[in-house]
Motif scaffolding. Sequence first.
Motif, PDB file in Angstrom:
ATOM      1  N   LEU A  11      24.040  36.525 -32.444  1.00 32.69           N
ATOM      2  CA  LEU A  11      23.524  35.873 -31.246  1.00 32.69           C
ATOM      3  C   LEU A  11      22.550  34.759 -31.620  1.00 32.69           C
ATOM      4  N   ALA A  12      22.667  33.626 -30.903  1.00 40.22           N
ATOM      5  CA  ALA A  12      21.780  32.494 -31.180  1.00 40.22           C
ATOM      6  C   ALA A  12      20.339  32.844 -30.828  1.00 40.22           C
ATOM      7  N   SER A  55      16.501  28.234 -31.269  1.00 40.78           N
ATOM      8  CA  SER A  55      17.539  27.250 -31.582  1.00 40.78           C
ATOM      9  C   SER A  55      18.158  26.619 -30.331  1.00 40.78           C
ATOM     10  N   GLU A  56      17.768  27.075 -29.157  1.00 43.33           N
ATOM     11  CA  GLU A  56      18.413  26.642 -27.927  1.00 43.33           C
ATOM     12  C   GLU A  56      18.159  25.165 -27.627  1.00 43.33           C
ATOM     13  N   LEU A  57      19.158  24.511 -27.038  1.00 42.19           N
ATOM     14  CA  LEU A  57      18.965  23.154 -26.541  1.00 42.19           C
ATOM     15  C   LEU A  57      17.858  23.149 -25.496  1.00 42.19           C
ATOM     16  N   THR A 113      21.838  30.356 -23.021  1.00 41.45           N
ATOM     17  CA  THR A 113      21.109  31.276 -23.890  1.00 41.45           C
ATOM     18  C   THR A 113      21.997  32.470 -24.199  1.00 41.45           C
ATOM     19  N   HIS A 114      21.767  33.111 -25.322  1.00 39.61           N
ATOM     20  CA  HIS A 114      22.421  34.390 -25.608  1.00 39.61           C
ATOM     21  C   HIS A 114      21.508  35.567 -25.254  1.00 39.61           C
ATOM     22  N   LEU A 148      35.743  22.684 -22.162  1.00 45.36           N
ATOM     23  CA  LEU A 148      35.025  22.808 -23.425  1.00 45.36           C
ATOM     24  C   LEU A 148      33.808  23.683 -23.205  1.00 45.36           C
ATOM     25  N   THR A 149      33.328  24.256 -24.297  1.00 44.17           N
ATOM     26  CA  THR A 149      32.159  25.131 -24.276  1.00 44.17           C
ATOM     27  C   THR A 149      31.070  24.509 -25.137  1.00 44.17           C
ATOM     28  N   VAL A 150      29.842  24.566 -24.656  1.00 35.75           N
ATOM     29  CA  VAL A 150      28.686  24.213 -25.481  1.00 35.75           C
ATOM     30  C   VAL A 150      27.801  25.452 -25.553  1.00 35.75           C
ATOM     31  N   THR A 151      27.535  25.917 -26.764  1.00 33.82           N
ATOM     32  CA  THR A 151      26.788  27.150 -26.982  1.00 33.82           C
ATOM     33  C   THR A 151      25.277  26.871 -26.924  1.00 33.82           C
ATOM     34  N   PRO A 152      24.443  27.917 -26.915  1.00 39.57           N
ATOM     35  CA  PRO A 152      22.992  27.690 -26.784  1.00 39.57           C
ATOM     36  C   PRO A 152      22.397  26.728 -27.805  1.00 39.57           C
TER      37      PRO A 152
END
Length: 374
Positions: A39-40, A44-46, A23-24, A255-259
Motif C-alpha cells: 500500500l502506498a 507519497s500521495e499527490l 489514498t490507500h 486510465l487509473t492514477v494511483t495515490p
Amino acid sequence: MTVPHPAPGEAPPRPWALLAELTHACPLHCPYCSNPLELARRSSELTAAEWADVLRQAAALGVVHTHLSGGEPLLRADLEQIVAAAESAGVYTQLVTSGTGLDEARLDALRAAGLRSVQLSVQHAEATANDRIAGRVSSFAAKERAAALVRAAGLPLGLNVVLHRDNLDAIGALVDLGVSWGVDRIELANTQFYGWGLLNRAALLPTREQLARARETVERCRERLAGEVELVWVVPDYFDGVAKPCMGGWGAVSLTVTPDGTALPCPAAASLPNLDPPNVRDRPLDWIWDHSPAFARYRGTDWMTGPCSTCPRREEDHGGCRCQSYALTGDPTRTDPACALSPDHHIIHTLTTPTAPPPRYVPRRPGAAPRPVP
C-alpha cells in the motif's frame, strides 16, 4: 463494448473515465480489496495541487467522469479542493466511499465544491456480518447514516456490493437493503481477484451452486424493480468460460492514477512484470496515454498469442484480462485462463473445485500480507 483500436501510426482513442485513487489509507480491512499488497504511504500521495493539474490534463485528454476512490478518499483533508478542481475542469465527480467519516457538514462542503454523486459500499445486509467482513465494528451503522445523508442532500446514490462466498446467499436481502436506503443503482460485483482479493481467493471463491442461486435471485429482483432501481450484475469470469474484456480494452477507455501518481492502463496493471508504468509527476498525461510503452503494451491485437490471435472474438474481449493471465499463469501474454478456449483453462477448473474448507481471511492492512503471494 467493442472499442476500435488504432492502426499503426494512429493515435489511440480518447479516454472518457479516470479512476483517481486518492489514498490507500482506509479504516476498513476488506479481504477482497483490489488495492496492491504494498500500500502506498501517505507521505507519497499527490497533493491537492498535483491532483488539480492531473484533472485539468485529463479533461483536455477527453475525460468527462472520475471516480474519487481509494482506500477511503474521505481520509483526505483536502478532498473538497480536489472535487472543486474536477468541477472547474468540467469533470463529473463520483465519490466512492465506505461512508465511514461522512457527516452532514462534510457532505455539505463536498456538495458545495461540486460533488455530483456518491457510490457507497456495503459488505452484507446484516450489520454483524457486515462489520465482520469489513473488519470494523459499527461500520454498518456508519453506512446507514451516510446513505440517509446523501439522499437528504439530493445527490444520486449508488450501492456497491462485492460478492463472494460469505455474502452471496444474502443477495436478495442486499438488494432489499439498497431499496430501503433509497439508492438509484445497485452494483452487484462478483469479486475480481487482484491485490488482496487474489491473496484471499481461496476464502472468497463461492460455489457453483451459490452462483446459480444468486443469478436466479438477481433476475427475480430485476423483474420486481424494473423501472425503479438499476440493478447491475458483474459476472464472475472464473465460472462462465468466457473471458471478460479488460476495462473495455487495455488503455482504451479509462486510465487509473494511483495515490503516488503512477499512471496505469487498468487498475491492477501495477502487478505486471517489467511494465515500468509512468508517473504523472514525470510526464504529462497526454504523453502517457499516447506514447507510453506501458499503455501501448497490450493495445490492439498484435501482441496476442495462442488461440487469441485468430479468435473471432479478439476485438470484443481483447484477449481477456492481462493481469488475470499473469496471476494465474505467470505470463501476461497468455490467453486468459477464464476463457474456455485457453490451454490453461484447467487452472480455473482446479480453483473452482474446492477440496477443503476455505481458509480464514487475511485482513487488508499494511504488513498483513504473507510472502510469497499464492
